[in-house]
Enzyme design. Structure first.
Site, PDB file in Angstrom:
ATOM      1  CG  ASP A 163      -1.916  -0.900   1.441  1.00  0.00           C
ATOM      2  OD1 ASP A 163      -2.058  -2.162   0.600  1.00  0.00           O
ATOM      3  OD2 ASP A 163      -2.163  -1.782   2.817  1.00  0.00           O
ATOM      4  NE  ARG A 203     -16.826  -5.883 -23.850  1.00  0.00           N
ATOM      5  CZ  ARG A 203     -16.186  -7.658 -23.997  1.00  0.00           C
ATOM      6  NH1 ARG A 203     -15.460  -7.962 -24.117  1.00  0.00           N
ATOM      7  NH2 ARG A 203     -17.588  -8.435 -24.631  1.00  0.00           N
TER       8      ARG A 203
HETATM    9  O1  F6P Z   1      -2.562  -4.056   3.275  1.00  0.00           O
HETATM   10  C1  F6P Z   1      -2.238  -4.721   2.358  1.00  0.00           C
HETATM   11  C2  F6P Z   1      -3.532  -5.348   1.912  1.00  0.00           C
HETATM   12  O2  F6P Z   1      -2.799  -5.805   0.392  1.00  0.00           O
HETATM   13  C3  F6P Z   1      -4.642  -4.176   0.911  1.00  0.00           C
HETATM   14  O3  F6P Z   1      -4.378  -4.032   0.032  1.00  0.00           O
HETATM   15  C4  F6P Z   1      -5.796  -5.010   1.150  1.00  0.00           C
HETATM   16  O4  F6P Z   1      -6.415  -4.153   1.926  1.00  0.00           O
HETATM   17  C5  F6P Z   1      -5.521  -6.259   2.388  1.00  0.00           C
HETATM   18  O5  F6P Z   1      -3.766  -5.757   2.237  1.00  0.00           O
HETATM   19  C6  F6P Z   1      -5.868  -7.510   2.008  1.00  0.00           C
HETATM   20  O6  F6P Z   1      -6.181  -8.413   3.291  1.00  0.00           O
HETATM   21  P1  F6P Z   1      -5.971  -9.827   3.175  1.00  0.00           P
HETATM   22  O7  F6P Z   1      -4.731 -10.551   2.551  1.00  0.00           O
HETATM   23  O8  F6P Z   1      -5.995  -9.515   4.800  1.00  0.00           O
HETATM   24  O9  F6P Z   1      -7.339  -9.896   2.595  1.00  0.00           O
END
Ligand code: F6P
Length: 334
Positions: free
Chosen positions: A126, A161
């Site tokens: 992130d 599209r």
């Molecule tokens: O924090 C990293 C991340 O990949 C986010 O982008 C995402 O919302 C979350 O983790 C998903 O988490 P999990 O792997 O627990 O589904």
């Protein structure tokens, strides 16, 4: 010294390189332990001596060989007490916590409460850890998102599209922004800049009238759907790409498709940038330990690797702002 290394939160490409490099440097003079499953490994006393030889075979893959969890050691006072007891019994002189804002905030608390010395290394696809320009894993995730987007785009163009790509990123729009810039997408939606979907549909119509296809990148965090929270208070995100695609199709009458690569962008082998970043962060964390400079997080600032107090990350994160938000608005301001 007895040094523990842990990885917490979502896995990220480059973690294995950081763990391998740290072990290779530390094992010359110290005892190195993997703390399995992030902070949970302290609570459960799940630790294991590791050598760089063992780690080498997996060093350049995605994921985390020493496993991870989203366990919050300070979830409540009972948990915090259990944590204090376990960490004392384990007898670590220092813990290297490799994680995002949640894992590092827990590390900051452990340091501030005087439970153990901590050195932090920021990682997360992130890219939203406070105090660093880049985190381990972000570059790889963006490269994967670009790859997915370019493949999707060929079919969008062929069929004339509208295409929507939803990418991860939580409350931060970094992955969407960088993917949008790298593919020059027509519309990019990020949580930091809420816009009306009506305006998006109008823009899509204009773009479509001009070139007979349109590409939208949307960050998962522009809409929350509720649901259970994890131990750090986050609900699961994802799915807004499908909703947006239906909205656009209804509002414009244009055939629209959505793809959600989800975790796929998180699991790839690390790029050159993430590999080198992981090595540089690991080296600086090692230097901090040798100097007894605890309570620090290593960070990337303007191309330099620096150390900042880990307490600075407590409860904060880094969203798209300043220069990057201006760049966003230059192309996608509605
Ligand atoms: O924090 C990293 C991340 O990949 C986010 O982008 C995402 O919302 C979350 O983790 C998903 O988490 P999990 O792997 O627990 O589904």
């Amino acid at each position: 010294m007895k040094v523990g290394i842990l990885t917490g939160g979502g896995d990220a490409p480059g973690l294995n390189i950081a763990v391998y490099t740290l072990t290779k440097l530390l094992e010359r003079r110290h005892e190195v332990y993997a703390v399995l499953h992030g902070w949970r490994g302290i609570l459960d006393k799940e630790v294991r001596k590791v050598t760089s030889r063992e780690l080498l075979d997996f060093a350049f893959t995605g994921g985390t060989y020493i496993r991870t969890s989203r366990t919050n050691p300070f979830k409540d006072e009972a948990r915090a007490e259990q944590f204090a007891k376990s960490i004392k019994e384990l007898g670590f002189d220092v813990i290297i916590a490799i994680g995002g804002d949640d894992t590092l905030s827990a590390g900051a608390q452990a340091q501030v409460r005087g439970l153990v010395n901590v050195v932090g290394i920021p990682k997360t696809i992130d890219n939203d850890v406070y105090g660093t320009d880049y985190t381990i894993g972000f570059d790889t995730a963006v490269n994967e998102a670009i790859r997915v987007t370019e493949s999707f785009k060929t079919t969008i163009i062929s069929h004339e599209r509208v295409g929507v790509v939803e990418v991860m990123g939580r409350e931060a729009g970094w992955i969407a922004l960088f993917t949008g810039l790298a593919t020059m997408a027509d519309v990019v939606l990020i949580p930091e800049k809420p816009v009306s979907w009506d305006a998006v549909a109008r823009r899509v119509r204009e773009i479509y009238n001009d070139k007979r296809w349109a590409l939208i990148i949307v960050s998962e965090g522009i809409k929350e759907y509720g649901g259970p929270k994890d131990e750090f208070g986050h609900t699961r995100l994802g799915g807004v790409g499908n909703e947006l695609a239906s909205y656009i199709e209804k509002a414009t009458g244009l055939e629209t498709r959505a793809v959600i690569p989800g975790h796929i962008i998180r699991g790839a082998p690390p790029t050159a940038f993430d590999r080198v970043l992981a090595v540089r962060f690991a080296t600086e964390a090692y230097n901090a330990i040798e100097e007894g400079d605890f309570g620090k997080m290593v960070a990337y600032r303007g191309g330099e690797i620096v150390r900042i107090p880990i307490s600075e990350v407590l409860g904060r994160n880094r969203l798209v702002s300043g220069y990057w938000l201006k760049l966003y608005e230059t192309y996608w301001g509605l």
